[in-house]
Design a protein around this motif. Structure first.
Motif, short mmCIF file in Angstrom:
data_model
loop_
_atom_site.label_atom_id
_atom_site.label_comp_id
_atom_site.label_asym_id
_atom_site.label_seq_id
_atom_site.Cartn_x
_atom_site.Cartn_y
_atom_site.Cartn_z
N LYS A 1 0.87 -1.54 0.15
CA LYS A 1 0.00 0.14 0.41
C LYS A 1 1.25 0.75 0.42
O LYS A 1 2.03 1.52 0.27
N LYS A 2 -0.15 2.43 -0.02
CA LYS A 2 1.21 3.56 -0.23
C LYS A 2 1.47 4.59 1.01
O LYS A 2 0.62 4.09 1.94
N PRO A 3 2.41 5.23 1.41
CA PRO A 3 2.42 5.80 2.37
C PRO A 3 1.41 6.30 2.78
O PRO A 3 0.25 7.07 1.62
N GLY A 4 1.07 6.84 4.38
CA GLY A 4 -0.23 7.84 4.81
C GLY A 4 0.34 9.39 3.87
O GLY A 4 1.10 9.18 3.66
N LYS A 5 -0.42 10.38 4.16
CA LYS A 5 0.25 11.78 3.53
C LYS A 5 0.55 12.38 4.69
O LYS A 5 2.05 12.97 4.31
N ASP A 6 0.81 11.96 5.81
CA ASP A 6 2.92 12.08 6.83
C ASP A 6 3.98 11.67 6.09
O ASP A 6 4.56 11.37 6.93
N GLY A 7 3.72 10.19 5.05
CA GLY A 7 4.50 9.19 4.51
C GLY A 7 5.23 8.35 5.20
O GLY A 7 5.94 7.95 5.02
N GLN B 1 1.22 3.08 6.50
CA GLN B 1 -0.55 2.91 6.96
C GLN B 1 -0.58 2.13 7.59
O GLN B 1 0.48 1.05 7.12
N GLU B 2 -1.30 1.87 8.71
CA GLU B 2 -1.77 -0.19 9.42
C GLU B 2 -2.98 -0.49 8.35
O GLU B 2 -3.31 0.42 7.66
N TRP B 3 -2.38 -1.56 8.93
CA TRP B 3 -3.98 -2.78 8.07
C TRP B 3 -4.47 -2.49 8.99
O TRP B 3 -4.66 -2.87 10.42
N GLN C 1 -10.53 -3.38 5.78
CA GLN C 1 -10.45 -2.03 4.54
C GLN C 1 -10.20 -2.01 3.77
O GLN C 1 -8.24 -1.97 4.00
N VAL C 2 -10.48 -1.42 2.44
CA VAL C 2 -9.26 -0.99 1.14
C VAL C 2 -8.52 0.12 2.04
O VAL C 2 -9.01 0.97 2.26
N PRO C 3 -7.24 -0.01 1.88
CA PRO C 3 -6.72 1.11 2.28
C PRO C 3 -6.90 2.75 1.52
O PRO C 3 -6.30 2.91 0.64
#
Length: 211
Positions: free
Chosen positions: A30-36, A39-41, A50-52
């Motif tokens: 999955k892609k990193p979150g907005k904070d870079g 992300q947790e699954w 849930q789709v990340p």
């Protein structure tokens, strides 16, 4: 309406690659979150996520023919309409998408309903809306046969797909728009809490690239 797909919970056959079992995530990314940060699954129930944000991707690229099994669940979004109701999608290596949407009892534009090949083909079982769809909050299945001609060991021409949605055939040997190529699977994030589980792919010819 309570209707359980005849392939719900289908176990991967010999030689299949399990992309998602909700327990380990060795075959998907999955892609990193907005904070870079990573992300947790979000595990919503045993075996299901849930789709990340940014979508879910297979680490491997696939070429050639395969069988794909996907189980998905649309959320109940009673205040939303059209494409705002449980929107997601399954992207094939060619880049074509089969739509995931809560279109139970509701029509939308060409290829935009659940089971549509996005923006250019409605399901065969279509009469203002897909007759194969189940209501939101029920688990549903796609069973997809994706056929590619191989020439000199490489994909050639355009893929053809046969799709069963909840056990009902909605596309029969239909030729996709995009040419065949090596690529990964994507399970789209469209900002809706769509859930997936029990995703596996069985290569029929060609070899999945290493992760």
């Amino acid at each position: 309406v309570v209707r359980v797909s005849p392939t719900m919970g289908a176990k991967p056959p010999a030689g299949a690659i399990v992309l998602l079992n909700g327990k380990d995530f060795e075959e998907v990314t999955k892609k990193p979150g907005k904070d870079g940060k990573e992300q947790e699954w979000k595990v919503v129930e045993p075996g299901a996520i849930q789709v990340p944000r940014g979508g879910l991707y297979s680490k491997r690229a696939f070429e050639g023919s395969f069988n794909l099994h996907v189980e998905f669940r649309n959320p109940l979004m009673p205040n939303a309409n059209g494409q705002g109701r449980g929107n997601s999608g399954v992207f094939f290596p060619s880049g074509d998408e089969i739509q995931v949407l809560d279109s139970f009892g509701m029509g939308t534009y060409l290829g935009g309903g659940c089971g549509g090949i996005y923006k250019y083909r409605n399901p065969d079982a279509f009469d203002d809306f897909s007759l194969a769809s189940d209501p939101p909050m029920q688990w549903q299945t796609y069973d997809i046969e994706y056929r590619v001609a191989m020439r000199d060991g490489k994909p050639a021409g355009k893929p053809k797909i046969t799709v069963l949605h909840n056990g009902i055939k909605i596309h029969d040997n239909f030729e996709l728009n995009n040419p065949a190529k090596s690529g990964s699977f994507q399970f789209q994030d469209h900002s809706d809490p769509v859930c997936y589980r029990n995703i596996w792919v069985q290569p029929l010819d060609g070899v999945a690239a290493p992760k």
